[in-house]
Scaffold this motif. Structure first.
Motif, PDB file in Angstrom:
ATOM      1  N   THR A 117      13.705   6.967   6.634  1.00 40.31           N
ATOM      2  CA  THR A 117      12.496   6.759   7.438  1.00 40.31           C
ATOM      3  C   THR A 117      11.245   7.058   6.617  1.00 40.31           C
ATOM      4  N   ILE A 118      11.284   8.154   5.858  1.00 41.36           N
ATOM      5  CA  ILE A 118      10.144   8.514   5.007  1.00 41.36           C
ATOM      6  C   ILE A 118       9.863   7.396   4.009  1.00 41.36           C
ATOM      7  N   GLY A 119      10.939   6.862   3.406  1.00 44.79           N
ATOM      8  CA  GLY A 119      10.777   5.769   2.449  1.00 44.79           C
ATOM      9  C   GLY A 119      10.132   4.548   3.071  1.00 44.79           C
ATOM     10  N   LYS A 120      10.553   4.210   4.286  1.00 45.79           N
ATOM     11  CA  LYS A 120      10.022   3.015   4.952  1.00 45.79           C
ATOM     12  C   LYS A 120       8.548   3.200   5.345  1.00 45.79           C
ATOM     13  N   ILE A 121       8.216   4.399   5.834  1.00 41.37           N
ATOM     14  CA  ILE A 121       6.812   4.664   6.191  1.00 41.37           C
ATOM     15  C   ILE A 121       5.942   4.650   4.934  1.00 41.37           C
ATOM     16  N   SER A 122       6.463   5.213   3.847  1.00 44.52           N
ATOM     17  CA  SER A 122       5.727   5.220   2.574  1.00 44.52           C
ATOM     18  C   SER A 122       5.407   3.795   2.129  1.00 44.52           C
ATOM     19  N   ASN A 123       6.400   2.939   2.238  1.00 43.58           N
ATOM     20  CA  ASN A 123       6.222   1.541   1.843  1.00 43.58           C
ATOM     21  C   ASN A 123       5.145   0.857   2.676  1.00 43.58           C
ATOM     22  N   GLN A 124       5.165   1.102   3.991  1.00 41.69           N
ATOM     23  CA  GLN A 124       4.157   0.498   4.872  1.00 41.69           C
ATOM     24  C   GLN A 124       2.752   0.993   4.544  1.00 41.69           C
ATOM     25  N   LEU A 125       2.634   2.318   4.352  1.00 45.46           N
ATOM     26  CA  LEU A 125       1.319   2.888   4.045  1.00 45.46           C
ATOM     27  C   LEU A 125       0.800   2.358   2.712  1.00 45.46           C
ATOM     28  N   LYS A 126       1.704   2.241   1.724  1.00 45.96           N
ATOM     29  CA  LYS A 126       1.321   1.709   0.414  1.00 45.96           C
ATOM     30  C   LYS A 126       0.819   0.270   0.552  1.00 45.96           C
ATOM     31  N   GLU A 127       1.538  -0.530   1.348  1.00 43.05           N
ATOM     32  CA  GLU A 127       1.131  -1.922   1.557  1.00 43.05           C
ATOM     33  C   GLU A 127      -0.208  -2.023   2.289  1.00 43.05           C
ATOM     34  N   ASN A 128      -0.541  -0.979   3.051  1.00 39.17           N
ATOM     35  CA  ASN A 128      -1.828  -0.943   3.754  1.00 39.17           C
ATOM     36  C   ASN A 128      -2.943  -0.331   2.911  1.00 39.17           C
ATOM     37  N   GLY A 129      -2.654  -0.167   1.622  1.00 33.17           N
ATOM     38  CA  GLY A 129      -3.700   0.281   0.698  1.00 33.17           C
ATOM     39  C   GLY A 129      -3.838   1.781   0.561  1.00 33.17           C
ATOM     40  N   LYS A 130      -2.885   2.555   1.101  1.00 30.75           N
ATOM     41  CA  LYS A 130      -2.969   4.012   1.008  1.00 30.75           C
ATOM     42  C   LYS A 130      -2.272   4.512  -0.265  1.00 30.75           C
ATOM     43  N   LYS A 131      -2.842   5.562  -0.858  1.00 33.78           N
ATOM     44  CA  LYS A 131      -2.202   6.222  -1.986  1.00 33.78           C
ATOM     45  C   LYS A 131      -1.311   7.326  -1.423  1.00 33.78           C
ATOM     46  N   VAL A 176       0.949  19.796  -2.555  1.00 32.51           N
ATOM     47  CA  VAL A 176      -0.425  19.872  -2.040  1.00 32.51           C
ATOM     48  C   VAL A 176      -1.427  19.890  -3.196  1.00 32.51           C
ATOM     49  N   GLN A 177      -1.128  20.677  -4.244  1.00 33.51           N
ATOM     50  CA  GLN A 177      -2.031  20.729  -5.400  1.00 33.51           C
ATOM     51  C   GLN A 177      -2.114  19.358  -6.077  1.00 33.51           C
ATOM     52  N   ALA A 178      -0.953  18.693  -6.201  1.00 31.53           N
ATOM     53  CA  ALA A 178      -0.924  17.359  -6.810  1.00 31.53           C
ATOM     54  C   ALA A 178      -1.697  16.357  -5.954  1.00 31.53           C
ATOM     55  N   ALA A 179      -1.546  16.471  -4.630  1.00 26.96           N
ATOM     56  CA  ALA A 179      -2.243  15.555  -3.716  1.00 26.96           C
ATOM     57  C   ALA A 179      -3.752  15.697  -3.862  1.00 26.96           C
ATOM     58  N   LYS A 180      -4.209  16.953  -4.019  1.00 25.15           N
ATOM     59  CA  LYS A 180      -5.658  17.182  -4.177  1.00 25.15           C
ATOM     60  C   LYS A 180      -6.162  16.643  -5.510  1.00 25.15           C
ATOM     61  N   SER A 181      -5.427  16.930  -6.581  1.00 25.17           N
ATOM     62  CA  SER A 181      -5.893  16.517  -7.911  1.00 25.17           C
ATOM     63  C   SER A 181      -5.817  15.003  -8.108  1.00 25.17           C
ATOM     64  N   ARG A 182      -4.847  14.353  -7.450  1.00 24.29           N
ATOM     65  CA  ARG A 182      -4.679  12.902  -7.603  1.00 24.29           C
ATOM     66  C   ARG A 182      -5.426  12.098  -6.541  1.00 24.29           C
ATOM     67  N   LYS A 183      -6.144  12.838  -5.670  1.00 19.72           N
ATOM     68  CA  LYS A 183      -6.918  12.193  -4.597  1.00 19.72           C
ATOM     69  C   LYS A 183      -6.031  11.256  -3.757  1.00 19.72           C
ATOM     70  N   VAL A 184      -4.943  11.835  -3.290  1.00 18.50           N
ATOM     71  CA  VAL A 184      -3.971  11.098  -2.482  1.00 18.50           C
ATOM     72  C   VAL A 184      -4.495  10.932  -1.051  1.00 18.50           C
ATOM     73  N   ASP A 185      -4.163   9.820  -0.420  1.00 20.25           N
ATOM     74  CA  ASP A 185      -4.544   9.596   0.982  1.00 20.25           C
ATOM     75  C   ASP A 185      -3.544  10.235   1.945  1.00 20.25           C
ATOM     76  N   VAL A 186      -2.254  10.138   1.597  1.00 25.59           N
ATOM     77  CA  VAL A 186      -1.198  10.631   2.491  1.00 25.59           C
ATOM     78  C   VAL A 186      -0.131  11.391   1.705  1.00 25.59           C
ATOM     79  N   LEU A 187       0.141  12.630   2.128  1.00 26.56           N
ATOM     80  CA  LEU A 187       1.235  13.421   1.586  1.00 26.56           C
ATOM     81  C   LEU A 187       2.316  13.508   2.657  1.00 26.56           C
ATOM     82  N   ILE A 188       3.523  13.036   2.327  1.00 31.98           N
ATOM     83  CA  ILE A 188       4.634  13.080   3.284  1.00 31.98           C
ATOM     84  C   ILE A 188       5.671  14.070   2.779  1.00 31.98           C
TER      85      ILE A 188
END
Length: 309
Positions: A117-131, A176-188
């Motif tokens: 499920t996590i993989g599928k949601i990740s794919n959808q978010l990526k396709e919607n332009g989210k990092k 969390v530290q990686a998400a902040k430094s890489r300016k991620v939109d979504v951390l799952i």
């Protein structure tokens, strides 16, 4: 095949169980009486709506029949559909917010399809332009880390992981530290799928939440519980246990295709007051989609309108 057609096909067994049972009750009764209500309630229970929800539906129907002074069963078919629709028509706003850091904590027992499920949601978010960034915080099962790596590759998103049996809190902290430094939109964040006793479950989730709240206090946070719809009432009991241990914001119901227990979706939303946000009707990467109550009801109820007049 579009998702609605997949949904309709996937709900075949549930539709046969639910609508078949209801149709049978209507075929035996032309006038509304106590036997009609009793048999209708039984048909709803057999469709995995649960005793509490089935009783609620029949009680609401009694009230409507009385208020409208109806006498015949063919006058109330559409009312059953309306009542069930009302029970699942929750607000299902988007998982993520623009211009904010979003954190999704995914919880649930082993075997429900959590990592997939996590993989599928990740794919959808990526396709919607989210990092997107994944955190493999289910460290107690080596296969979970490896499986999440495969999905990260498939969805072309980054992943933070430690070795098997590492501290899940350390994984989440690093993510969390990686998400902040890489300016991620979504951390799952994946979490351990062991069926803990409630105290251990609460302690572990509290620890992860403490790290997230300390390091990213202003982030938009979702806690999603993944349930396997084929387990029916068992899924409802799991949801009740997890609700006591975590502040769940949404449910993901997997494996709706091929089960006759899809009625559990009504019981979950009615009894727990937690919206179903995603449903899965297949193994494909696009077979997990945001839950649309109207589409679900339209795919489930297929009796002819002319029979209702």
């Amino acid at each position: 095949m579009g998702f609605f057609d997949k949904l309709k096909a996937g709900l075949t067994k549930t539709r046969d169980q639910l609508i078949g049972g209801i149709e049978e009750v209507f075929s035996f009764h032309s006038e509304i009486d106590d036997d009609f209500y009793e048999e209708l309630e039984e048909a709803l229970i057999l469709a995995d709506m649960g005793v509490q929800t089935s009783t609620e539906i029949t009680e609401r129907l009694r009230d409507e029949v009385k208020a409208r002074k109806l006498k015949y069963t063919n006058e109330v078919k559409s009312l059953v559909k309306e009542i069930i629709t009302d029970m699942i028509d929750y607000d299902t706003t988007d998982l993520t917010k623009d211009d904010e850091m979003n954190i999704i904590l995914v919880i649930g027992v082993n075997g429900v399809g959590k990592t997939t499920t996590i993989g599928k949601i990740s794919n959808q978010l990526k396709e919607n332009g989210k990092k997107v960034l994944l955190a493999a915080a289910d460290t107690f099962r080596a296969a979970a880390i490896d499986q999440l790596k495969v999905w990260a590759d498939r969805a072309a998103v980054d992943i933070i992981y430690h070795n098997e049996n590492a501290d899940p809190g350390a994984v989440v902290y690093d993510a969390v530290q990686a998400a902040k430094s890489r300016k991620v939109d979504v951390l799952i964040c994946d979490t351990a799928g062991r069926l803990h006793n409630k105290k251990n479950l609460m302690n572990e989730l509290a620890k992860l939440n403490k790290i997230i709240n300390r390091e990213l206090p202003d982030a938009n946070k979702e806690v999603l519980l993944v349930l396997d719809s084929t387990t029916g009432q068992n899924a409802l009991q799991q949801a009740k246990l997890f609700k006591e241990a975590a502040d769940i914001t949404g449910i993901i119901l997997t494996k709706l295709d091929g089960t006759a227990k899809g009625g559990i979706i009504v019981a979950i939303q009615q009894e727990l007051g937690i919206p179903v946000k995603y449903i899965g009707v297949g193994e494909g990467i696009d077979d997990l989609q945001p839950f649309n109550p109207k589409e679900f009801i339209d795919a489930l109820f297929e009796w002819k309108e002319e029979e209702e007049v």
